[in-house]
Design an enzyme around this catalytic site. Sequence first.
Site, PDB file in Angstrom:
ATOM      1  N   CYS A   2       0.808  -1.244   0.127  1.00 29.08           N
ATOM      2  CA  CYS A   2      -0.065   0.159   0.048  1.00 29.08           C
ATOM      3  C   CYS A   2       0.809   1.386  -0.062  1.00 29.08           C
ATOM      4  O   CYS A   2       1.745   1.339   0.472  1.00 29.08           O
ATOM      5  CB  CYS A   2      -0.960  -0.059   1.249  1.00 29.08           C
ATOM      6  SG  CYS A   2      -2.031  -1.479   1.458  1.00 29.08           S
ATOM      7  N   ARG A  27       6.119  -1.014  -4.468  1.00 30.63           N
ATOM      8  CA  ARG A  27       5.488  -1.863  -3.098  1.00 30.63           C
ATOM      9  C   ARG A  27       4.546  -2.699  -3.340  1.00 30.63           C
ATOM     10  O   ARG A  27       4.413  -3.408  -2.684  1.00 30.63           O
ATOM     11  CB  ARG A  27       4.953  -0.619  -2.212  1.00 30.63           C
ATOM     12  CG  ARG A  27       6.261   0.552  -1.863  1.00 30.63           C
ATOM     13  CD  ARG A  27       5.415   1.711  -1.093  1.00 30.63           C
ATOM     14  NE  ARG A  27       4.978   1.265   0.105  1.00 30.63           N
ATOM     15  CZ  ARG A  27       5.525   1.607   1.394  1.00 30.63           C
ATOM     16  NH1 ARG A  27       6.695   2.161   1.387  1.00 30.63           N
ATOM     17  NH2 ARG A  27       4.855   1.226   2.626  1.00 30.63           N
ATOM     18  N   TRP A  74      -3.239  -2.857  -1.509  1.00 30.03           N
ATOM     19  CA  TRP A  74      -2.885  -4.188  -1.675  1.00 30.03           C
ATOM     20  C   TRP A  74      -4.112  -4.983  -0.729  1.00 30.03           C
ATOM     21  O   TRP A  74      -4.182  -4.547   0.473  1.00 30.03           O
ATOM     22  CB  TRP A  74      -1.351  -4.346  -1.010  1.00 30.03           C
ATOM     23  CG  TRP A  74      -0.949  -5.953  -1.289  1.00 30.03           C
ATOM     24  CD1 TRP A  74      -0.321  -6.514  -2.450  1.00 30.03           C
ATOM     25  CD2 TRP A  74      -0.949  -6.929  -0.684  1.00 30.03           C
ATOM     26  NE1 TRP A  74      -0.064  -7.716  -2.178  1.00 30.03           N
ATOM     27  CE2 TRP A  74      -0.263  -7.973  -1.137  1.00 30.03           C
ATOM     28  CE3 TRP A  74      -1.339  -7.230   0.767  1.00 30.03           C
ATOM     29  CZ2 TRP A  74      -0.176  -9.455  -0.541  1.00 30.03           C
ATOM     30  CZ3 TRP A  74      -0.985  -8.418   1.549  1.00 30.03           C
ATOM     31  CH2 TRP A  74      -0.540  -9.306   0.646  1.00 30.03           C
ATOM     32  N   ASN A  99      -3.366   2.972   5.292  1.00 36.37           N
ATOM     33  CA  ASN A  99      -2.356   1.927   5.300  1.00 36.37           C
ATOM     34  C   ASN A  99      -2.451   1.103   6.465  1.00 36.37           C
ATOM     35  O   ASN A  99      -2.517   1.808   7.745  1.00 36.37           O
ATOM     36  CB  ASN A  99      -0.965   2.100   4.842  1.00 36.37           C
ATOM     37  CG  ASN A  99      -0.641   2.557   3.608  1.00 36.37           C
ATOM     38  OD1 ASN A  99      -1.510   2.682   2.700  1.00 36.37           O
ATOM     39  ND2 ASN A  99       0.751   3.031   3.240  1.00 36.37           N
ATOM     40  N   GLY A 100      -2.525  -0.039   6.784  1.00 41.04           N
ATOM     41  CA  GLY A 100      -2.693  -0.878   7.864  1.00 41.04           C
ATOM     42  C   GLY A 100      -3.823  -1.487   7.964  1.00 41.04           C
ATOM     43  O   GLY A 100      -4.586  -1.825   6.980  1.00 41.04           O
ATOM     44  N   GLU A 483      17.340 -19.048  -0.522  1.00 40.98           N
ATOM     45  CA  GLU A 483      17.133 -17.637  -1.254  1.00 40.98           C
ATOM     46  C   GLU A 483      16.917 -17.971  -2.489  1.00 40.98           C
ATOM     47  O   GLU A 483      15.916 -17.276  -3.222  1.00 40.98           O
ATOM     48  CB  GLU A 483      18.323 -16.713  -0.921  1.00 40.98           C
ATOM     49  CG  GLU A 483      18.456 -15.600  -1.637  1.00 40.98           C
ATOM     50  CD  GLU A 483      17.435 -14.481  -1.238  1.00 40.98           C
ATOM     51  OE1 GLU A 483      16.963 -13.683  -1.929  1.00 40.98           O
ATOM     52  OE2 GLU A 483      16.520 -14.769  -0.316  1.00 40.98           O
ATOM     53  N   LYS A 487      13.596 -17.047  -4.700  1.00 44.45           N
ATOM     54  CA  LYS A 487      13.677 -16.069  -5.784  1.00 44.45           C
ATOM     55  C   LYS A 487      12.882 -16.613  -6.920  1.00 44.45           C
ATOM     56  O   LYS A 487      11.988 -15.924  -7.626  1.00 44.45           O
ATOM     57  CB  LYS A 487      14.972 -15.837  -6.179  1.00 44.45           C
ATOM     58  CG  LYS A 487      15.613 -14.791  -5.573  1.00 44.45           C
ATOM     59  CD  LYS A 487      15.111 -13.200  -5.353  1.00 44.45           C
ATOM     60  CE  LYS A 487      15.361 -12.712  -4.080  1.00 44.45           C
ATOM     61  NZ  LYS A 487      14.605 -12.808  -3.114  1.00 44.45           N
ATOM     62  N   GLU A 490       9.047 -16.679  -6.199  1.00 47.11           N
ATOM     63  CA  GLU A 490       8.425 -15.481  -6.293  1.00 47.11           C
ATOM     64  C   GLU A 490       8.243 -14.858  -7.733  1.00 47.11           C
ATOM     65  O   GLU A 490       6.839 -14.191  -7.877  1.00 47.11           O
ATOM     66  CB  GLU A 490       9.370 -14.331  -5.631  1.00 47.11           C
ATOM     67  CG  GLU A 490       9.470 -14.700  -4.148  1.00 47.11           C
ATOM     68  CD  GLU A 490      10.400 -13.302  -3.735  1.00 47.11           C
ATOM     69  OE1 GLU A 490      10.071 -12.695  -2.777  1.00 47.11           O
ATOM     70  OE2 GLU A 490      11.399 -13.323  -4.096  1.00 47.11           O
ATOM     71  N   HIS A 506      16.145 -38.186   3.501  1.00 45.45           N
ATOM     72  CA  HIS A 506      15.107 -38.110   4.606  1.00 45.45           C
ATOM     73  C   HIS A 506      13.916 -37.480   3.963  1.00 45.45           C
ATOM     74  O   HIS A 506      12.964 -36.904   4.921  1.00 45.45           O
ATOM     75  CB  HIS A 506      15.614 -37.350   5.609  1.00 45.45           C
ATOM     76  CG  HIS A 506      16.940 -37.635   6.311  1.00 45.45           C
ATOM     77  ND1 HIS A 506      16.820 -38.669   7.488  1.00 45.45           N
ATOM     78  CD2 HIS A 506      18.231 -37.734   6.180  1.00 45.45           C
ATOM     79  CE1 HIS A 506      17.966 -38.952   7.609  1.00 45.45           C
ATOM     80  NE2 HIS A 506      18.988 -38.477   6.892  1.00 45.45           N
ATOM     81  N   LYS A 605       6.183  -5.220  -2.151  1.00 50.06           N
ATOM     82  CA  LYS A 605       7.660  -4.884  -1.523  1.00 50.06           C
ATOM     83  C   LYS A 605       7.879  -4.627  -0.078  1.00 50.06           C
ATOM     84  O   LYS A 605       8.761  -5.377   0.563  1.00 50.06           O
ATOM     85  CB  LYS A 605       8.281  -3.599  -2.324  1.00 50.06           C
ATOM     86  CG  LYS A 605       9.471  -3.350  -2.221  1.00 50.06           C
ATOM     87  CD  LYS A 605      10.592  -4.346  -2.681  1.00 50.06           C
ATOM     88  CE  LYS A 605      12.108  -4.025  -2.360  1.00 50.06           C
ATOM     89  NZ  LYS A 605      13.026  -5.245  -2.751  1.00 50.06           N
TER      90      LYS A 605
END
Length: 610
Positions: A2, A27, A74, A99-100, A483, A487, A490, A506, A605
């Site tokens: 947002c 964002r 968002w 926002n929030g 990581e 990526k 995402e 395992h 973001k």
Amino acid sequence: MCGIVAGAAHRDVVPVLVEGLKRLEYRGYDSCGVAVVTESGLKRARSVSRVHELCGQIAQEGIAGQVGVAHTRWATHGGPVVVNAHPHIAGHRICLVHNGIIENWAEIKAELIAQGARMEGQTDTEVLAHLINALYEGDLLEAVQKALRRVRGAYAIAVCCSLEPGRIVGARQGSPMVLGTCEEEAANFVASDAMALAGVTESIVYLEEGDMVDLTADGYAVWARRGDEWHRVERKPVHVQAYSGAADLGPYRHYMQKEIFEQPRAIADTMEGVEGIAPTLFGAEAAQLLTGVRRILMLACGTSFYAAMTAKYWLESIAGIACEVEIASEYRYRSPITDPEALVVTISQSGETADTIAALKYAVSRGMTKTLAICNVAQSALVRESRLHYITRAGVEIGVASTKAFTTQLTALYLLTLTLAKINGRLTKEDEDKAIERLRHIPVALGRVLALEPQIIAWAERFASKNDALFLGRGVHYPIALEGALKLKEISYIHAEAYPAGELKHGPLALVDASMPVVTIAPNDELLEKLKSNMQEVRARGGELYVFADGDSAIDATEEMHVIRLPENYGDLSPILHVVTLQLLAYHTALARGTDVDKPRNLAKSVTVE
């Protein structure tokens, strides 16, 4: 997550609001809108498309005004449909962006509906707008204060009123907001990120928790909350470089690609001024706070969590200090064993990650007051809440998938490791000089890794048709495998998982077949021979290996095992080089699949709410 831009001037503010929304697109959002106060009342445009489509509406409807608010949303409460998009209007006079999350919105909504309020959407934000409208008695600041006494949760808000056409009231609690003042003209703005005001002003007031701001074109007043009351305070503006040029792509196709290639410069900038290893790198109190530390607690989320996991290996093997790494969103909701003498290290790109800030406050509340933040934003909430800090100099990162923020975090964490090792008598002068030399050489080494891009593109074309992928690493490279998998999932939407290579038998080995590529990080270290055995396990099950090896690793390419060799073995700092190859693989795979690389679906973001 947002974005807010709002302001008052003696000229049309809509171009500033729209440009601010464009700068906040990084964002993440799924709807956007703008509203202004005019002589005939409030005028608004909203869209569930991109900001450029909103611009078409604005032009078509002739929306202009000297006071206005704008937002990128968002979706949380209610889906991404127009009626849920901000700004929200209540009673034809109150207009609000937020926002929030308002936690007690449902009970307030029921109360307002019983009083006759009519709401068109499902958002908590619309409830707040109607609450302010119900409490409005001619003074917008007073109405907002009354409303905020009623609500629980996190918010950054900007509110205007058609009956007070020159005025905006903003407030923040648990969500960031800045005030931008213009010296060259009579104008004042609020935004959720200083980036939104790049090119408009670089004179920024960072509002603190509980602050309210009452602004017009000609001035502003800041009010600090103490309990249920607000008191007038002075907040000193600071000059910031808002990186107005950061939005220029230059020769690159996407921001993510640009930011991958900016990493040599970002690491060099992060190292600027580091002539030797000393506690003062982390602040004036560092010598006192770091001496005697025998345990470290690291708190982070997402990519920053993997940076912390990598640093755990360094801290324990080089500095000889026990290190615990916790996901911030989990730590704050359990009853951990605390140690008042431990160092609490928080890591965040934005410094506004809600879970990380809350976890830090929770740790402090339990007596862990030795705190250090590693962050890319010097004036962020996380830095202000911490006694020590190290500011990475990655610059603005616009792509949602973090790249240069991660490698600069690793650089800072390695400096912390060396500092603690020196304090503990585990770093000789010779070792210190060698470590600094290798850190300074990292940008050159990264340049050579980036030159591998054509080979990685060829791999990406093979990955583009896959639905699943497995990443393997051992030791300090296991977090790098995590990581790399993050990526890929995402931005390409390929399901990807990472495991320590020794865990294959395992469980994960059951998934291996010819259709699942297995990416392996194979540096020439003490675990290489063990890793080779794990790779043979994959080959024996018909799996196809994609191996990133050091130049001196004795791994030969075959039809089932593809190998790209990094130019050099970089020892402790090898994770910084190897992760860049995984970033490039994810980027070019996403490119081949035609996904929205910089704005992947469902992701934001900066995660400023739980």
